[in-house]
Design an enzyme around this catalytic site. Structure first.
Site, PDB file in Angstrom:
ATOM      1  N   GLU A 275       0.840  -1.105  -0.142  1.00 26.51           N
ATOM      2  CA  GLU A 275       0.036   0.157   0.130  1.00 26.51           C
ATOM      3  C   GLU A 275       0.926   1.205   0.037  1.00 26.51           C
ATOM      4  O   GLU A 275       1.700   1.554   1.008  1.00 26.51           O
ATOM      5  CB  GLU A 275      -0.963  -0.086   1.284  1.00 26.51           C
ATOM      6  CG  GLU A 275      -1.829  -1.316   1.352  1.00 26.51           C
ATOM      7  CD  GLU A 275      -2.814  -1.195   0.490  1.00 26.51           C
ATOM      8  OE1 GLU A 275      -3.414   0.168  -0.123  1.00 26.51           O
ATOM      9  OE2 GLU A 275      -3.693  -1.941   0.149  1.00 26.51           O
ATOM     10  N   CYS A 309      -2.413   8.780   2.996  1.00 32.44           N
ATOM     11  CA  CYS A 309      -2.337   8.212   1.802  1.00 32.44           C
ATOM     12  C   CYS A 309      -3.467   8.593   0.676  1.00 32.44           C
ATOM     13  O   CYS A 309      -3.102   8.751  -0.568  1.00 32.44           O
ATOM     14  CB  CYS A 309      -1.957   6.709   1.892  1.00 32.44           C
ATOM     15  SG  CYS A 309      -2.974   5.831   2.562  1.00 32.44           S
TER      16      CYS A 309
END
Ligand code: NAD
Length: 539
Positions: A275, A309
């Site tokens: 990720e 993110c």
């Protein structure tokens, strides 16, 4: 609120953390309790301070682990794993559900600790609690369903009884960053544990205390000893032995480090899930609700001071709305309250680590020097705390500026005017990243038509990031250089398993039986397959 009000933590008579207005460090008793969860091959490791972003003061210290500690953690985890895997999935799930309940009961101490260690506003710390609870609930109740044995069709009906089993991979290594100390410190571990694995977690140094708190809570919820190990210390030293010894690696962090992790895991032919970074666009279409979209932009760009993110760094606004959107956005940003308060008054907190402040300052300086137009913000705020930075909005950002394509990971957003959906989509996709996007329109059909053309793993319609993130039964993750693999939903747990197919042949063999000549078999079988092609249940 001033820095001396920063809340510290001490233990009450039950050993729970409680706020203490006069401190900004953890009491020795609490630190000792958390540090007992760290795997050390030798208890006499040197320690490193963990700093409070709000004040720069020392919250506590954590051992600086070495590769031998990782080996020890893997050894203990490997020993504990078979017993845990032997339990029924529903029994493992029950531990997660108890963790869910305890987390909600003890949310205030978790909120204090997350704020203390990450410097984020309480409203953003709350998102960590809620999301972690959602993931615990989801896998707590649903893991058994995801993992259940599935019947599969054999080549010929009735002859082969085929079952697909899901076996845990063994020991899962997790490397997490500092920006979501609770969510990223524990939720991937919850999924891996639910699948019957043991876990070795290496949280970022700036986030280890929150991760240890969550691990401690998981043990309180009934996790058997040694199933979840924690090693603390620097990523570049502890990452390689963890990747070397674990059976699967879950990494969250930058694209740059993700490549290093992927290379090492691939060399060992071990699975991994990454990720990684993003440069997430928001598209405000011509028929968007302007006020709602401005609100979404403020929340999306400045959640966690932009150190998220999936937070928004690029805003593409249709020409018809652009001027009004820009004006309202600036008004809203000017009203934002920055504060190190341990209450819900602050709209935004501090950056977490000094190097992130350096990156933000360098992106802003570069944009200003190259002629971008600063609409609001653009300054550090040492008067509030050492790592505070104002929420910042630019227009006129061009490709030669760092901020145009590089991830800033801070409270800075660039606003662009677009003339059509096609232009917005093309510019949104003009990036090596593909993590998250947001589309705003009063017409769901219009928004979804646009959303399907955006190359990101998640697209939030009339929301900036939360709708996809909190839909825990649906996968999330990155396309392009934003990652590989997904968390949440079926993919988020099945990746921690190996499929195993067991097929039992009954009666006749899958070969010409002795009483049928091969030549006859060779002409019969194609005819049989042709027939089966027309029977829907057998396809
Ligand atoms: P980073 O890649 O520098 O570090 C991430 C973690 O990896 C840190 O804990 C670090 O110590 C460790 N590490 C460093 N070198 C390593 C190595 N060789 N082997 C193993 N681990 C190593 O990233 P960062 O700056 O700490 O975190 C911010 C980045 O993380 C941003 O790019 C952000 O977008 C990304 N992120 C992604 C997600 C997501 O879900 N996609 C979530 C949060 C953060």
């Amino acid at each position: 609120m001033t820095n001396e009000h920063a809340i510290g933590m001490r233990a009450d008579e039950r050993g729970h953390l409680t706020s203490d207005i006069s401190r900004n460090y953890l009491s020795p008793a609490v630190l000792e309790r958390l540090r007992r969860r760290i795997a050390l091959a030798d208890p006499h490791r040197k320690t490193a301070p963990v700093l409070a972003p709000f004040t720069g003061g020392v919250i506590g210290t954590i051992p600086v682990g070495v590769p031998a500690d990782v080996d020890e953690a893997i050894r203990r985890a490997r020993q504990a794993q078979p017993g845990w895997a032997a339990r029924r999935p529903s029994s493992r799930g029950a531990v997660l559900v108890r963790f869910h309940d305890l987390l909600l009961d003890r949310r205030e101490e978790a909120l204090d600790l997350i704020q203390l260690e990450s410097g984020k506003a309480r409203r953003h710390a709350l998102e960590e609690i809620l999301d972690t609870a959602l993931v615990a609930r989801h896998y707590g109740f649903r893991a058994a369903k995801y993992l259940r044995v599935r019947r599969r069709a054999g080549a010929l009906p009735g002859l082969t009884m085929t079952r697909e089993y899901r076996q845990p991979v063994g020991v899962v290594g997790i490397i997490s960053p500092w920006n979501f100390p609770l969510i990223l410190g524990i939720t991937d571990a919850l999924a891996a544990l639910a699948a019957g694995n043991a876990v070795v977690l290496r949280p970022d140094e700036q986030g280890s205390l929150t991760a240890l708190w969550a691990v401690d809570l998981l043990y309180e919820a009934g996790l058997p000893s040694d199933v979840l190990q924690v090693v603390t210390g620097p990523g570049p030293e502890l990452g390689p032995p963890l990747i070397e010894g674990a059976d699967f690696i879950m990494f969250t962090g930058s694209t740059r480090t993700g490549r290093i992790v992927a290379r090492q895991a691939a060399e060992r032919l071990r699975g991994y899930s990454l990720e990684l970074g993003g440069k997430n666009p928001m598209l405000v279409l011509e028929d968007a609700d302007l006020e709602a979209a401005v609100d979404g932009a403020v929340r999306g760009a400045f959640v966690g001071a932009g150190q998220v993110c999936v937070s928004i760094e690029r805003l593409y606004v249709h020409d018809a709305l652009f001027d009004r959107f820009a004006k309202r956005l600036v008004e809203r940003v000017r009203e934002m309250k920055l504060s190190p308060a341990f209450d819900y008054d602050a709209d935004m907190g501090s950056l977490t680590v000094p190097r992130q402040l350096d990156t933000v300052e360098s992106h802003v300086r570069d944009a200003v020097e190259k002629g971008a137009h600063l609409l609001v913000g653009g300054r550090r705020r040492p008067d509030i705390g050492p790592l505070f930075y104002e929420p910042t909005v630019f227009t006129g950002v061009t490709p030669e500026m760092k901020m145009f394509a590089e991830e800033t990971f801070g409270p800075v957003v660039a606003l662009y005017r677009v003339a059509s959906d096609e232009e917005a989509i093309a510019r949104a996709n003009d990036t090596r990243y593909g993590l998250n996007a947001s589309v705003w329109s009063r017409s769901v059909r219009h928004a979804v038509r646009v959303a399907k053309q955006i190359q990101t793993g998640t697209v939030n319609v009339n929301e900036s990031y939360g709708a996809t993130w909190t839909a825990t039964s649906a996968p999330i993750g990155g396309m392009k250089e934003s990652g590989s693999g997904r968390r949440h939903g079926a993919e988020g747990i099945l990746k921690y398993t190996e499929s195993q197919t067991i097929a039992i042949q009954r009666g006749l063999p899958l070969a010409p039986p002795p009483f049928i000549p091969v030549r006859v078999y060779a002409s019969l079988m194609p005819r049989l397959l042709r027939l089966m092609r027309h029977i829907p249940g057998l396809r």
